[in-house]
Design a protein around this motif. Structure first.
Motif, mmCIF file in Angstrom:
data_model
loop_
_atom_site.group_PDB
_atom_site.id
_atom_site.type_symbol
_atom_site.label_atom_id
_atom_site.label_comp_id
_atom_site.label_asym_id
_atom_site.label_seq_id
_atom_site.Cartn_x
_atom_site.Cartn_y
_atom_site.Cartn_z
ATOM 1 N N ALA A 88 0.834 -1.198 0.000
ATOM 2 C CA ALA A 88 0.000 0.000 0.000
ATOM 3 C C ALA A 88 0.872 1.253 0.000
ATOM 4 C CB ALA A 88 -0.925 -0.012 1.215
ATOM 5 N N LEU A 89 1.973 1.221 0.769
ATOM 6 C CA LEU A 89 2.909 2.343 0.777
ATOM 7 C C LEU A 89 3.544 2.516 -0.597
ATOM 8 C CD1 LEU A 89 4.786 1.763 4.180
ATOM 9 C CD2 LEU A 89 2.911 3.355 3.726
ATOM 10 N N TRP A 90 3.948 1.411 -1.190
ATOM 11 C CA TRP A 90 4.586 1.429 -2.503
ATOM 12 C C TRP A 90 3.665 2.054 -3.545
ATOM 13 C CZ3 TRP A 90 9.457 -0.543 -4.017
ATOM 14 C CH2 TRP A 90 9.667 -0.649 -5.393
ATOM 15 N N HIS A 91 2.424 1.601 -3.575
ATOM 16 C CA HIS A 91 1.486 2.104 -4.568
ATOM 17 C C HIS A 91 1.125 3.565 -4.296
ATOM 18 C CE1 HIS A 91 1.227 -1.726 -6.482
ATOM 19 N NE2 HIS A 91 0.663 -2.328 -5.444
ATOM 20 N N ALA A 92 1.140 3.970 -3.018
ATOM 21 C CA ALA A 92 0.903 5.372 -2.693
ATOM 22 C C ALA A 92 2.016 6.240 -3.265
ATOM 23 C CB ALA A 92 0.806 5.559 -1.179
ATOM 24 N N ALA A 93 3.256 5.783 -3.127
ATOM 25 C CA ALA A 93 4.393 6.519 -3.695
ATOM 26 C C ALA A 93 4.304 6.557 -5.223
ATOM 27 C CB ALA A 93 5.709 5.883 -3.253
ATOM 28 N N GLN A 94 3.798 5.491 -5.824
ATOM 29 C CA GLN A 94 3.616 5.465 -7.274
ATOM 30 C C GLN A 94 2.569 6.491 -7.711
ATOM 31 O OE1 GLN A 94 2.704 1.294 -8.084
ATOM 32 N NE2 GLN A 94 4.673 1.065 -9.139
ATOM 33 N N ARG A 95 1.463 6.558 -6.960
ATOM 34 C CA ARG A 95 0.401 7.510 -7.314
ATOM 35 C C ARG A 95 0.904 8.950 -7.271
ATOM 36 N NH1 ARG A 95 -2.632 3.980 -4.076
ATOM 37 N NH2 ARG A 95 -2.543 5.416 -2.301
ATOM 38 N N ALA A 96 1.883 9.195 -6.393
ATOM 39 C CA ALA A 96 2.460 10.537 -6.269
ATOM 40 C C ALA A 96 3.591 10.761 -7.268
ATOM 41 C CB ALA A 96 2.970 10.751 -4.849
ATOM 42 N N ASN A 97 3.783 9.816 -8.184
ATOM 43 C CA ASN A 97 4.863 9.895 -9.182
ATOM 44 C C ASN A 97 6.238 9.985 -8.529
ATOM 45 O OD1 ASN A 97 2.999 9.938 -11.397
ATOM 46 N ND2 ASN A 97 2.650 12.121 -11.009
ATOM 47 N N GLY A 98 6.378 9.288 -7.399
ATOM 48 C CA GLY A 98 7.662 9.278 -6.705
ATOM 49 C C GLY A 98 8.661 8.300 -7.281
ATOM 50 N N GLY A 99 8.185 7.362 -8.084
ATOM 51 C CA GLY A 99 9.093 6.382 -8.690
ATOM 52 C C GLY A 99 9.767 5.494 -7.665
ATOM 53 N N PRO A 100 9.002 4.792 -6.798
ATOM 54 C CA PRO A 100 9.637 3.936 -5.787
ATOM 55 C C PRO A 100 10.446 2.809 -6.420
ATOM 56 C CG PRO A 100 7.297 3.426 -5.968
ATOM 57 C CD PRO A 100 7.538 4.657 -6.788
ATOM 58 N N THR A 101 11.635 2.582 -5.886
ATOM 59 C CA THR A 101 12.478 1.488 -6.370
ATOM 60 C C THR A 101 12.859 0.527 -5.264
ATOM 61 O OG1 THR A 101 14.477 2.806 -6.025
ATOM 62 C CG2 THR A 101 13.476 2.882 -8.215
ATOM 63 N N GLN A 102 12.658 0.938 -4.019
ATOM 64 C CA GLN A 102 13.041 0.058 -2.905
ATOM 65 C C GLN A 102 12.282 0.419 -1.642
ATOM 66 O OE1 GLN A 102 17.044 0.157 -0.771
ATOM 67 N NE2 GLN A 102 17.291 -1.691 -2.005
ATOM 68 N N ILE A 103 11.933 -0.613 -0.874
ATOM 69 C CA ILE A 103 11.386 -0.448 0.469
ATOM 70 C C ILE A 103 12.223 -1.311 1.400
ATOM 71 C CG2 ILE A 103 9.495 -1.134 1.989
ATOM 72 C CD1 ILE A 103 7.521 -0.012 0.158
ATOM 73 N N ALA A 104 12.641 -0.732 2.518
ATOM 74 C CA ALA A 104 13.439 -1.478 3.492
ATOM 75 C C ALA A 104 12.786 -1.388 4.865
ATOM 76 C CB ALA A 104 14.862 -0.929 3.560
ATOM 77 N N THR A 105 12.740 -2.529 5.546
ATOM 78 C CA THR A 105 12.288 -2.586 6.922
ATOM 79 C C THR A 105 13.421 -3.148 7.774
ATOM 80 O OG1 THR A 105 11.435 -4.864 6.867
ATOM 81 C CG2 THR A 105 9.978 -3.131 6.037
ATOM 82 N N GLU A 106 13.159 -3.329 9.052
ATOM 83 C CA GLU A 106 14.172 -3.900 9.937
ATOM 84 C C GLU A 106 14.513 -5.327 9.531
ATOM 85 O OE1 GLU A 106 14.817 -4.387 14.784
ATOM 86 O OE2 GLU A 106 12.827 -4.678 13.896
ATOM 87 N N THR A 107 13.578 -6.021 8.895
ATOM 88 C CA THR A 107 13.746 -7.443 8.616
ATOM 89 C C THR A 107 13.946 -7.807 7.152
ATOM 90 O OG1 THR A 107 11.344 -7.744 8.499
ATOM 91 C CG2 THR A 107 12.394 -8.072 10.650
#
Length: 230
Positions: A88-107
């Motif tokens: 959901a975070l990824w697609h939100a960044a896409q909707r804002a034309n942020g061009g997400p390429t990576q998501i990192a968490t603690e794990t």
């Protein structure tokens, strides 16, 4: 049950292996618990940052959003970090034309790899609405059946085939009902297993988990985050 139509005969599968490339590569260090770092390659100014943050704040559970423009990194504070929420975070960044390429968490770290050559682009094109899912420790038909049962619960999944030789599943999806790779990863996680990569017409979403030899972070300091107000 729908899962009975699963074909467990090993199939000839050509996995899409793309050139390793993503803006920012690995994050400087894994974010602490309760935080998610998003690399948004197209977020180039304060206006872009405000737009990305505004979309991220629409996701349930988001407490705060911080931005480091020089590294184009967004840090999100939220409690729930299952793959569906990360998606959901990824697609939100896409909707804002942020061009997400990576998501990192603690794990874990999730990196989108796009085709770099015409040959790779052709491989991606040939996938159509099919997704290829590499699953760790996919070593038996029983395990495959359990995972397939979860995948069939996803709206848009028409058929699941298995290639035990390559530890992979092949999803045939309906053209008019797109299936998010993040929901696929979430379904496999609910079956008690981990996805290593998902390939589709979007590219390849590669996942590395903390504790795996390949999952290494350097010890550089984390980006300085500036809070973005709603």
């Amino acid at each position: 049950m729908r899962s009975r139509i699963l074909s467990l005969t090993a199939t000839t599968l050509t996995l899409v292996l793309l050139s390793t490339s993503a803006f920012g590569q690995q994050p400087a260090s894994p974010p602490p618990a309760g935080q998610v770092q998003i690399t948004a390659k197209d977020m180039c100014c304060k206006g872009c940052a405000q737009k990305v943050a505004g979309q991220l704040y629409t996701i349930k559970g988001v407490k705060s959003v911080g931005v480091d423009l020089p590294t184009r990194t967004v840090t999100v504070s939220l409690g729930q970090q299952d793959p569906a929420t990360l998606g959901a975070l990824w697609h939100a960044a896409q909707r804002a034309n942020g061009g997400p390429t990576q998501i990192a968490t603690e794990t874990a770290s999730y990196t989108l790899v796009l085709p770099k050559t015409s040959e790779e682009a052709e491989q991606i094109r040939k996938l159509g609405t099919t997704q290829q899912v590499v699953v760790g420790k996919l070593d038996s038909q029983q395990t495959a059946q359990q995972i397939a049962s979860r995948l069939y619960e996803l709206k848009g999944v028409a058929k699941v085939r298995v290639d035990l030789q390559h530890s992979a599943l092949v999803l045939e999806t309906k053209p008019n009902t797109p299936v998010s790779a993040w929901l696929v990863i979430d379904a496999v996680a609910k079956a008690g297993h981990q996805v290593s990569a998902v390939s589709g017409n979007f590219g390849t979403l590669s996942i590395e988990y903390a504790g795996d030899p390949a999952h290494e972070y350097n010890q550089a300091s984390q980006p300085r985050n500036g809070a973005v107000q709603r």
